[in-house]
Every structure is written in structure tokens, then in C-alpha cells.
Design a protein around this motif. Structure first.
Motif, PDB file in Angstrom:
ATOM      1  N   HIS A   7       0.855  -1.199   0.000  1.00 30.16           N
ATOM      2  CA  HIS A   7       0.000   0.000   0.000  1.00 30.16           C
ATOM      3  C   HIS A   7       0.885   1.240   0.000  1.00 30.16           C
ATOM      4  O   HIS A   7       1.841   1.332   0.765  1.00 30.16           O
ATOM      5  N   LEU A   8       0.557   2.186  -0.855  1.00 30.67           N
ATOM      6  CA  LEU A   8       1.260   3.468  -0.884  1.00 30.67           C
ATOM      7  C   LEU A   8       0.536   4.541  -0.071  1.00 30.67           C
ATOM      8  O   LEU A   8       1.124   5.564   0.261  1.00 30.67           O
ATOM      9  N   MET A   9      -0.755   4.318   0.212  1.00 29.34           N
ATOM     10  CA  MET A   9      -1.564   5.307   0.922  1.00 29.34           C
ATOM     11  C   MET A   9      -1.500   6.682   0.254  1.00 29.34           C
ATOM     12  O   MET A   9      -1.099   7.684   0.866  1.00 29.34           O
ATOM     13  N   PRO A  10      -1.932   6.774  -1.009  1.00 35.67           N
ATOM     14  CA  PRO A  10      -1.907   8.070  -1.697  1.00 35.67           C
ATOM     15  C   PRO A  10      -3.005   9.000  -1.184  1.00 35.67           C
ATOM     16  O   PRO A  10      -3.987   8.550  -0.579  1.00 35.67           O
ATOM     17  N   TYR A  11      -2.831  10.281  -1.464  1.00 33.38           N
ATOM     18  CA  TYR A  11      -3.890  11.234  -1.139  1.00 33.38           C
ATOM     19  C   TYR A  11      -4.895  11.177  -2.291  1.00 33.38           C
ATOM     20  O   TYR A  11      -4.856  11.962  -3.235  1.00 33.38           O
ATOM     21  N   ALA A  12      -5.826  10.219  -2.192  1.00 30.90           N
ATOM     22  CA  ALA A  12      -6.737   9.921  -3.294  1.00 30.90           C
ATOM     23  C   ALA A  12      -7.701  11.058  -3.592  1.00 30.90           C
ATOM     24  O   ALA A  12      -8.311  11.085  -4.674  1.00 30.90           O
ATOM     25  N   ASP A  13      -7.858  11.993  -2.669  1.00 33.79           N
ATOM     26  CA  ASP A  13      -8.753  13.136  -2.884  1.00 33.79           C
ATOM     27  C   ASP A  13      -8.037  14.321  -3.524  1.00 33.79           C
ATOM     28  O   ASP A  13      -8.546  15.448  -3.520  1.00 33.79           O
ATOM     29  N   LEU A  14      -6.868  14.084  -4.080  1.00 31.76           N
ATOM     30  CA  LEU A  14      -6.103  15.152  -4.718  1.00 31.76           C
ATOM     31  C   LEU A  14      -6.907  15.822  -5.837  1.00 31.76           C
ATOM     32  O   LEU A  14      -7.564  15.147  -6.633  1.00 31.76           O
ATOM     33  N   ASP A  15      -6.847  17.143  -5.892  1.00 38.60           N
ATOM     34  CA  ASP A  15      -7.404  17.896  -7.023  1.00 38.60           C
ATOM     35  C   ASP A  15      -6.530  17.598  -8.238  1.00 38.60           C
ATOM     36  O   ASP A  15      -5.396  18.052  -8.325  1.00 38.60           O
ATOM     37  N   LEU A  16      -7.067  16.826  -9.168  1.00 43.52           N
ATOM     38  CA  LEU A  16      -6.259  16.343 -10.285  1.00 43.52           C
ATOM     39  C   LEU A  16      -5.910  17.438 -11.283  1.00 43.52           C
ATOM     40  O   LEU A  16      -5.095  17.215 -12.187  1.00 43.52           O
ATOM     41  N   ASP A  17      -6.493  18.612 -11.122  1.00 39.47           N
ATOM     42  CA  ASP A  17      -6.124  19.749 -11.975  1.00 39.47           C
ATOM     43  C   ASP A  17      -4.912  20.500 -11.433  1.00 39.47           C
ATOM     44  O   ASP A  17      -4.560  21.562 -11.958  1.00 39.47           O
ATOM     45  N   TYR A  18      -4.273  19.954 -10.403  1.00 40.50           N
ATOM     46  CA  TYR A  18      -3.119  20.643  -9.823  1.00 40.50           C
ATOM     47  C   TYR A  18      -2.043  20.911 -10.857  1.00 40.50           C
ATOM     48  O   TYR A  18      -1.292  21.886 -10.768  1.00 40.50           O
ATOM     49  N   ASP A  19      -1.956  20.019 -11.871  1.00 41.12           N
ATOM     50  CA  ASP A  19      -0.869  20.139 -12.854  1.00 41.12           C
ATOM     51  C   ASP A  19      -1.071  21.285 -13.827  1.00 41.12           C
ATOM     52  O   ASP A  19      -0.202  21.548 -14.675  1.00 41.12           O
ATOM     53  N   GLN A  20      -2.189  21.996 -13.701  1.00 47.16           N
ATOM     54  CA  GLN A  20      -2.354  23.222 -14.479  1.00 47.16           C
ATOM     55  C   GLN A  20      -1.460  24.335 -13.929  1.00 47.16           C
ATOM     56  O   GLN A  20      -1.105  25.276 -14.643  1.00 47.16           O
ATOM     57  N   LYS A  21      -1.071  24.206 -12.664  1.00 53.42           N
ATOM     58  CA  LYS A  21      -0.230  25.228 -12.021  1.00 53.42           C
ATOM     59  C   LYS A  21       1.115  24.684 -11.552  1.00 53.42           C
ATOM     60  O   LYS A  21       2.065  25.462 -11.408  1.00 53.42           O
ATOM     61  N   HIS A  22       1.201  23.370 -11.306  1.00 51.89           N
ATOM     62  CA  HIS A  22       2.393  22.809 -10.696  1.00 51.89           C
ATOM     63  C   HIS A  22       2.891  21.620 -11.513  1.00 51.89           C
ATOM     64  O   HIS A  22       2.096  20.846 -12.048  1.00 51.89           O
ATOM     65  N   ASN A  23       4.213  21.448 -11.573  1.00 52.03           N
ATOM     66  CA  ASN A  23       4.778  20.423 -12.449  1.00 52.03           C
ATOM     67  C   ASN A  23       5.031  19.101 -11.751  1.00 52.03           C
ATOM     68  O   ASN A  23       5.586  18.186 -12.349  1.00 52.03           O
ATOM     69  N   SER A  24       4.639  18.971 -10.487  1.00 48.44           N
ATOM     70  CA  SER A  24       4.914  17.733  -9.773  1.00 48.44           C
ATOM     71  C   SER A  24       3.980  17.568  -8.601  1.00 48.44           C
ATOM     72  O   SER A  24       3.545  18.547  -7.983  1.00 48.44           O
ATOM     73  N   ALA A  25       3.667  16.284  -8.280  1.00 47.98           N
ATOM     74  CA  ALA A  25       2.933  15.972  -7.056  1.00 47.98           C
ATOM     75  C   ALA A  25       3.888  15.755  -5.898  1.00 47.98           C
ATOM     76  O   ALA A  25       3.476  15.383  -4.805  1.00 47.98           O
ATOM     77  N   TRP A  26       5.174  15.982  -6.123  1.00 52.68           N
ATOM     78  CA  TRP A  26       6.222  15.758  -5.142  1.00 52.68           C
ATOM     79  C   TRP A  26       6.916  17.079  -4.785  1.00 52.68           C
ATOM     80  O   TRP A  26       7.204  17.886  -5.661  1.00 52.68           O
ATOM     81  N   ILE A  27       7.194  17.268  -3.544  1.00 54.46           N
ATOM     82  CA  ILE A  27       8.081  18.301  -2.995  1.00 54.46           C
ATOM     83  C   ILE A  27       7.552  19.714  -3.178  1.00 54.46           C
ATOM     84  O   ILE A  27       7.465  20.483  -2.216  1.00 54.46           O
ATOM     85  N   THR A  28       7.210  20.094  -4.406  1.00 52.61           N
ATOM     86  CA  THR A  28       6.847  21.475  -4.677  1.00 52.61           C
ATOM     87  C   THR A  28       5.343  21.715  -4.710  1.00 52.61           C
ATOM     88  O   THR A  28       4.907  22.866  -4.833  1.00 52.61           O
ATOM     89  N   LEU A  29       4.525  20.660  -4.595  1.00 52.65           N
ATOM     90  CA  LEU A  29       3.074  20.840  -4.583  1.00 52.65           C
ATOM     91  C   LEU A  29       2.662  21.392  -3.221  1.00 52.65           C
ATOM     92  O   LEU A  29       2.900  20.753  -2.192  1.00 52.65           O
ATOM     93  N   PRO A  30       2.055  22.586  -3.174  1.00 50.72           N
ATOM     94  CA  PRO A  30       1.716  23.190  -1.877  1.00 50.72           C
ATOM     95  C   PRO A  30       0.834  22.278  -1.031  1.00 50.72           C
ATOM     96  O   PRO A  30      -0.088  21.630  -1.543  1.00 50.72           O
ATOM     97  N   ASN A  31       1.100  22.233   0.272  1.00 47.75           N
ATOM     98  CA  ASN A  31       0.313  21.351   1.134  1.00 47.75           C
ATOM     99  C   ASN A  31      -1.084  21.895   1.398  1.00 47.75           C
ATOM    100  O   ASN A  31      -1.880  21.257   2.107  1.00 47.75           O
ATOM    101  N   SER A  32      -1.418  23.037   0.817  1.00 50.39           N
ATOM    102  CA  SER A  32      -2.799  23.518   0.879  1.00 50.39           C
ATOM    103  C   SER A  32      -3.736  22.574   0.113  1.00 50.39           C
ATOM    104  O   SER A  32      -4.953  22.614   0.316  1.00 50.39           O
ATOM    105  N   TYR A  33      -3.184  21.708  -0.751  1.00 53.28           N
ATOM    106  CA  TYR A  33      -3.991  20.729  -1.473  1.00 53.28           C
ATOM    107  C   TYR A  33      -4.444  19.589  -0.549  1.00 53.28           C
ATOM    108  O   TYR A  33      -5.299  18.792  -0.931  1.00 53.28           O
TER     109      TYR A  33
END
Length: 390
Positions: A7-33
Motif C-alpha cells: 500500500h502506498l496510501m496516496p492522497y486519493a482526494d487530490l485535485d487532479l487539476d493541480y498540474d495546471q499550475k504545478h509540475n509535480s505531485a512531489w516536494i513542490t506541490l503546496p500542502n494547501s492541497y
């Protein structure tokens, strides 16, 4: 063959449109998501799923470590292992793994793992990793020191588990005047089993296969063509050392989805595996492979194995490469039996929840896999062993 639910336990409720503003789901994605109320429900759902795997007869359940991302919500996998220790009864608990080079004090892992091993009366599997490149960005750690810190931390932990203290440890990276572990591990002949997950570093394979260790090597999320290469590399290195590697020393981790028919399986899995590949795994290559992290030889191999990261991937492409197993029980049985005969791995770690796969489909996947795939493969593996013995 032994069967594990990873199990990876992903944040399955992630706003999948995040990549319109950010280039990664790692490190640089603001934790406001991250919404703590949704995250709390996910944590408890995921723990329920791993506990259910124990009830379904899996040989083991697996947690792992990642930092500052939506891909995996386990920066401290020992917390999850501790929560599972009292709620599971039979399954091994594999912590795959702790990223040793990131640690300022490796004795914390020696202590943490020994506690879980005692609570479970010997059901711990200790996983040690160098950590993927992104973790070095998250911890501002020097990737050029990765190998040296990993080896020294490993040596310190194993000595702490196996030697009577107190004793002093003087290394280039770590210095302790007193090493005197309380509690000692429950498994003490000589210590809990150690597994080494990797992306395919030749140095890691050579180190794990050394006759003084003979650790189980796990290949993670890799095309089958590269999986064959890395498994054979382990066998070849063992042969050079004068012994024959067993299937128990080889493992494979792969996402899998099984449903009533091939058509249903593909339809139900497609959006979620593609979200996993294109949204949750999204990161620039320089984040995955920072300078100094790998030797040139290993860098070339890993880049080939992970060449698809950063590009748009489809369910058809990963099924074709063997990076995702998907279909009816018969299809999945036949494909896994084929790969087992071809490669000869003794541990199969299936990712039965991935990306945005919801709870009801995860449960269905787990039940069909446990009831209609695992028994067949146990028989297949037993017959293979019987034929080899004749």
C-alpha cells in the motif's frame, strides 16, 4: 511463492487539476492541497484495507516511506506498522522501507523495528532503501553520500541488533559512544529478515547478493523486460560469489487489478491507474535522479527502466510492458504464472489500491485476487518446485 499487499496510501482526494499550475505531485506541490479531514478518513480506510488483507490470507502486508508528496502519505511508516501490529494476527508486516541515508540517527530505526518485531512476536520484515532521488530534495540531503551513508547505517543497525552492548561505533558518517539496544529484536537468528527494494541500481544488486548478506532483492514498478534483466543480474552475481540464488531472494512489486472479465477490469481500472501514472507519479527527471545519486552505469539502467516517468502514459502501454497486471481472474492467473516461470521470483507484492481507486473497487480487487488468483499461483509454484526436485 508468497503474496503481499503493498500500500502506498496516496492522497486519493487530490485535485487532479493541480498540474495546471504545478509540475509535480512531489516536494513542490503546496500542502494547501491536503485536507486533514479527508486525509484522516483515508488513513483509516487504508489501515482497514491492510487489516482485511490479513483476514483474506495474504502472507504479508507492506508499508513504505515517502516525504512531502501526494503519492504516498507515509513519511513515517513505523507509525503505520505500529498501528497494524496489534490489529493483524498472521500476516508479516514489511516496512519497505526506511531510507537510511536520510537519517541522522539510524539507531532510531533499530529501536523502532525491534519494537514492532516484539509486539508482533516476530512478524516484522525490515526493508532498507536508499530512497528515490526526490527524498533527497525533501530532506536537503546530499545524494552523493547516499551509498556511504546507507552502508554505514545498515552496519550500525545490524550490529545493534546482534551484538551485546554497550559498544562504541565509529564511522565516517555516524559516531556513537554507546550502542546498547533495548529492546532487542524478537527474531534473533540472527536478526529480522532484511529486504532491499530498488529501482535497479547495479551497485545495490551486487551488495544485496553478497554471500555475507543474501538479502531479498525487490524490483519495483519496472517493465518486465528490465525485471528479467535485474533478476538475472542478481543470480549472476550470486553465482560469481559461489552460490545459487533462490526464489526467496527475489521479489517483484507491481500494481494489479482483477475483475469479473477483462473488459470490466480494464474499464474499472483505467481512470485510476492513469491517474496514478500521470498525476501521482508526476515529477521532473532531475527530481527523480539528482546528480551524484547513481553511478553512470546504474544511471543509464535506471533511466531506461523509468523512461516513461514524466511522459503521458496509458493503461494499454503499461499492460503491454508488464508494468500493470489487469484482467479477469483467468487472465491474471495466466499472466502471473507466465512471468513466474520466466523470472522465478519468490515474493509477489501487489499494489491493489493505486491512485484514485475507491474503497469499494479496492475491496473487490482484494477479494477476487485472494480467492481466485492466489490459490492457483500457490499450486503453480508448488508444482514448479516439485518438478525441479525430481
Amino acid at each position: 511463492m508468497k503474496f503481499y499487499m503493498m500500500h502506498l496510501m496516496p492522497y486519493a482526494d487530490l485535485d487532479l487539476d493541480y498540474d495546471q499550475k504545478h509540475n509535480s505531485a512531489w516536494i513542490t506541490l503546496p500542502n494547501s492541497y491536503y485536507d486533514p479531514k479527508k486525509g484522516a478518513k483515508l488513513y483509516n480506510r487504508y489501515l482497514d484495507e491492510l487489516e482485511y488483507a490479513d483476514q483474506l490470507g495474504f502472507d504479508g502486508i507492506c508499508v513504505n516511506e515517502h516525504h512531502q508528496n501526494a503519492y504516498g502519505l507515509m513519511p513515517q511508516p513505523g507509525v503505520m506498522a505500529g498501528a497494524l501490529a496489534r490489529r493483524t494476527k498472521k500476516a508479516k508486516i514489511a516496512i519497505l522501507g526506511r531510507a537510511l541515508p536520510l537519517l541522522n540517527n539510524p539507531l532510531t530505526v533499530a529501536e523502532e523495528f525491534a519494537m514492532v518485531d516484539n509486539i508482533t512476536e516476530g512478524r516484522l520484515i525490515a526493508g532498507f532503501v536508499r530512497g528515490i532521488g526526490a527524498e533527497y530534495h525533501a530532506w536537503s540531503s546530499n545524494p552523493a553520500l547516499s551509498h556511504e551513508r546507507f552502508h554505514e547505517a545498515h552496519d550500525l543497525i545490524v550490529r545493534a541488533w546482534t551484538e551485546t552492548g554497550p559498544f562504541a561505533f565509529e564511522g565516517d558518517q555516524y559516531h556513537f559512544e554507546y550502542v546498547n539496544l533495548w529492546p532487542r529484536p524478537y527474531q534473533n537468528d540472527p536478526h529480522p529478515p532484511i529486504w532491499i527494494p530498488s529501482q535497479g541500481s547495479s551497485e545495490t544488486i551486487e551488495w544485496a547478493s553478497h554471500p555475507s548478506r543474501r538479502y531479498t532483492y525487490l524490483q519495483t514498478f519496472t517493465p518486465v523486460a528490465m525485471l528479467v534483466k535485474y533478476m538475472q543480474m542478481y543470480r549472476d552475481m550470486a553465482a560469481e560469489h559461489g552460490y545459487e540464488a533462490t526464489e526467496d531472494q527475489l521479489g517483484w512489486s507491481v500494481p494489479l487489478y482483477v475483475a469479473e472479465t477483462d473488459e470490466i477490469a480494464r474499464r474499472e481500472a483505467q481512470p485510476h491507474i492513469e491517474n496514478f501514472l500521470n498525476k501521482f507519479l508526476r515529477m521532473p527527471k532531475e527530481m527523480l535522479l539528482p546528480p551524484g545519486y547513481l553511478s553512470l552505469k546504474s544511471m543509464l539502467g535506471v533511466m531506461k527502466a523509468k523512461s516513461s516517468i514524466g511522459t503521458k502514459q496509458t493503461i494499454d502501454a503499461v499492460i503491454e510492458k508488464g508494468m500493470f497486471i489487469c484482467g479477469s481472474p483467468q487472465t491474471v492467473r495466466e499472466k502471473l504464472a507466465e512471468y513466474h516461470s520466466q523470472i522465478g521470483f519468490g515474493h509477489l507484492l501487489t499494489l491493489l489500491q493505486f491512485g484514485t481507486l475507491p474503497a469499494e473497487l479496492t475491496r473487490k480487487n482484494m477479494e477476487l485476487y485472494a480467492n481466485e488468483v492466489m490459490p492457483y499461483l500457490r499450486d503453480h509454484a508448488a508444482k514448479k518446485v516439485s518438478v525441479a526436485a525430481e
